[in-house]
Motif scaffolding. Structure first.
Motif, mmCIF file in Angstrom:
data_model
loop_
_atom_site.group_PDB
_atom_site.id
_atom_site.type_symbol
_atom_site.label_atom_id
_atom_site.label_comp_id
_atom_site.label_asym_id
_atom_site.label_seq_id
_atom_site.Cartn_x
_atom_site.Cartn_y
_atom_site.Cartn_z
ATOM 1 N N ASP A 1 0.790 -1.228 0.000
ATOM 2 C CA ASP A 1 0.000 0.000 0.000
ATOM 3 C C ASP A 1 0.823 1.279 0.000
ATOM 4 O O ASP A 1 0.289 2.369 0.169
ATOM 5 C CB ASP A 1 -0.964 0.001 1.182
ATOM 6 C CG ASP A 1 -0.254 -0.174 2.516
ATOM 7 O OD1 ASP A 1 0.982 -0.297 2.522
ATOM 8 O OD2 ASP A 1 -0.944 -0.184 3.548
ATOM 9 N N SER A 2 2.129 1.156 -0.182
ATOM 10 C CA SER A 2 2.980 2.348 -0.255
ATOM 11 C C SER A 2 4.197 2.025 -1.128
ATOM 12 O O SER A 2 4.555 0.863 -1.294
ATOM 13 C CB SER A 2 3.439 2.760 1.145
ATOM 14 O OG SER A 2 4.397 1.843 1.648
ATOM 15 N N PRO A 3 4.823 3.071 -1.651
ATOM 16 C CA PRO A 3 6.041 2.821 -2.432
ATOM 17 C C PRO A 3 7.114 2.094 -1.625
ATOM 18 O O PRO A 3 7.857 1.266 -2.170
ATOM 19 C CB PRO A 3 6.513 4.223 -2.836
ATOM 20 C CG PRO A 3 5.276 5.060 -2.809
ATOM 21 C CD PRO A 3 4.432 4.488 -1.697
ATOM 22 N N GLU A 4 7.177 2.353 -0.330
ATOM 23 C CA GLU A 4 8.181 1.709 0.511
ATOM 24 C C GLU A 4 7.935 0.208 0.641
ATOM 25 O O GLU A 4 8.879 -0.592 0.574
ATOM 26 C CB GLU A 4 8.208 2.355 1.905
ATOM 27 C CG GLU A 4 8.705 3.796 1.907
ATOM 28 C CD GLU A 4 7.667 4.825 1.440
ATOM 29 O OE1 GLU A 4 8.072 5.927 1.064
ATOM 30 O OE2 GLU A 4 6.457 4.516 1.422
ATOM 31 N N THR A 5 6.684 -0.191 0.821
ATOM 32 C CA THR A 5 6.399 -1.624 0.940
ATOM 33 C C THR A 5 6.578 -2.326 -0.396
ATOM 34 O O THR A 5 7.060 -3.458 -0.444
ATOM 35 C CB THR A 5 4.991 -1.910 1.513
ATOM 36 O OG1 THR A 5 4.008 -1.271 0.701
ATOM 37 C CG2 THR A 5 4.869 -1.438 2.942
ATOM 38 N N ILE A 6 6.218 -1.654 -1.474
ATOM 39 C CA ILE A 6 6.426 -2.225 -2.809
ATOM 40 C C ILE A 6 7.925 -2.409 -3.057
ATOM 41 O O ILE A 6 8.367 -3.463 -3.522
ATOM 42 C CB ILE A 6 5.781 -1.355 -3.904
ATOM 43 C CG1 ILE A 6 4.256 -1.412 -3.786
ATOM 44 C CG2 ILE A 6 6.234 -1.797 -5.295
ATOM 45 C CD1 ILE A 6 3.522 -0.430 -4.677
ATOM 46 N N ALA A 7 8.720 -1.393 -2.721
ATOM 47 C CA ALA A 7 10.169 -1.478 -2.919
ATOM 48 C C ALA A 7 10.770 -2.607 -2.085
ATOM 49 O O ALA A 7 11.612 -3.369 -2.585
ATOM 50 C CB ALA A 7 10.827 -0.142 -2.566
ATOM 51 N N ALA A 8 10.335 -2.743 -0.848
ATOM 52 C CA ALA A 8 10.861 -3.809 0.014
ATOM 53 C C ALA A 8 10.494 -5.179 -0.539
ATOM 54 O O ALA A 8 11.315 -6.105 -0.545
ATOM 55 C CB ALA A 8 10.330 -3.649 1.437
ATOM 56 N N TYR A 9 9.279 -5.319 -1.036
ATOM 57 C CA TYR A 9 8.799 -6.586 -1.597
ATOM 58 C C TYR A 9 9.613 -6.978 -2.826
ATOM 59 O O TYR A 9 10.097 -8.104 -2.950
ATOM 60 C CB TYR A 9 7.314 -6.433 -1.936
ATOM 61 C CG TYR A 9 6.636 -7.685 -2.420
ATOM 62 C CD1 TYR A 9 6.328 -8.712 -1.544
ATOM 63 C CD2 TYR A 9 6.279 -7.826 -3.754
ATOM 64 C CE1 TYR A 9 5.682 -9.861 -1.985
ATOM 65 C CE2 TYR A 9 5.639 -8.963 -4.203
ATOM 66 C CZ TYR A 9 5.350 -9.975 -3.318
ATOM 67 O OH TYR A 9 4.714 -11.114 -3.757
ATOM 68 N N ILE A 10 9.798 -6.028 -3.736
ATOM 69 C CA ILE A 10 10.558 -6.305 -4.956
ATOM 70 C C ILE A 10 12.033 -6.547 -4.628
ATOM 71 O O ILE A 10 12.678 -7.413 -5.233
ATOM 72 C CB ILE A 10 10.374 -5.172 -5.984
ATOM 73 C CG1 ILE A 10 8.922 -5.182 -6.489
ATOM 74 C CG2 ILE A 10 11.351 -5.307 -7.146
ATOM 75 C CD1 ILE A 10 8.560 -4.020 -7.382
ATOM 76 N N THR A 11 12.570 -5.822 -3.653
ATOM 77 C CA THR A 11 13.955 -6.029 -3.251
ATOM 78 C C THR A 11 14.182 -7.459 -2.771
ATOM 79 O O THR A 11 15.177 -8.101 -3.136
ATOM 80 C CB THR A 11 14.368 -5.022 -2.158
ATOM 81 O OG1 THR A 11 14.300 -3.705 -2.710
ATOM 82 C CG2 THR A 11 15.775 -5.277 -1.646
ATOM 83 N N LYS A 12 13.265 -7.977 -1.963
ATOM 84 C CA LYS A 12 13.392 -9.367 -1.490
ATOM 85 C C LYS A 12 13.376 -10.335 -2.672
ATOM 86 O O LYS A 12 14.132 -11.300 -2.705
ATOM 87 C CB LYS A 12 12.274 -9.717 -0.503
ATOM 88 C CG LYS A 12 12.496 -9.151 0.854
ATOM 89 C CD LYS A 12 13.730 -9.765 1.476
ATOM 90 C CE LYS A 12 13.963 -9.251 2.864
ATOM 91 N NZ LYS A 12 15.241 -9.685 3.402
ATOM 92 N N ALA A 13 12.514 -10.079 -3.645
ATOM 93 C CA ALA A 13 12.465 -10.943 -4.825
ATOM 94 C C ALA A 13 13.780 -10.859 -5.601
ATOM 95 O O ALA A 13 14.317 -11.882 -6.044
ATOM 96 C CB ALA A 13 11.291 -10.555 -5.720
ATOM 97 N N LEU A 14 14.314 -9.644 -5.764
ATOM 98 C CA LEU A 14 15.587 -9.481 -6.470
ATOM 99 C C LEU A 14 16.712 -10.219 -5.753
ATOM 100 O O LEU A 14 17.576 -10.818 -6.399
ATOM 101 C CB LEU A 14 15.938 -7.995 -6.599
ATOM 102 C CG LEU A 14 15.106 -7.198 -7.598
ATOM 103 C CD1 LEU A 14 15.320 -5.702 -7.383
ATOM 104 C CD2 LEU A 14 15.434 -7.587 -9.015
#
Length: 120
Positions: A14-27
């Protein structure tokens, strides 16, 4: 029989920060399919129709590209990341930071490539 609601990670992004953290873990996983699926989840969180329009793909093609089975073009990945307001940043891998000498060599390499980069 009890019905269990299927978990959808998009509901929690629900925020750019949570999206970034989610994608970072995938990366960090290094798994291309997982990375594509995580970016697809982020697109759903932002609104797949809106993201598809910004990227220039149909909703169906975007779902297919980011479903984990296909191998999306890197340009598509970059466009989707931009559409969900996430930047892609390179950093040294954990426990593999470059020494000062290596960093200096990299700066020289980037300086050599700069005319090519700037002409794009």
């Amino acid at each position: 029989m009890t019905k269990i609601k299927q978990h959808d990670a998009a509901e929690y992004l629900d925020s750019p920060e949570t999206i970034a953290a989610y994608i970072t873990k995938a990366l960090e996983s290094g798994d291309p399919s997982l990375i594509a699926m995580a970016i697809g989840v982020a697109a759903r969180a932002k609104g797949i129709g809106e993201v598809a329009e910004k990227v220039g793909l149909s909703r169906e093609n975007l779902y297919l590209s980011l479903g984990g089975e296909a191998k999306p073009e890197f340009s598509t990945i970059l466009k989707v990341l931009q559409a969900v307001e996430i930047g892609l940043i390179a950093r040294p891998a954990q426990n593999q930071a470059a020494s000062k000498g290596e960093a200096d060599g990299l700066v020289e390499t980037v300086d050599l490539l700069r005319p090519h980069i700037d002409s794009r």
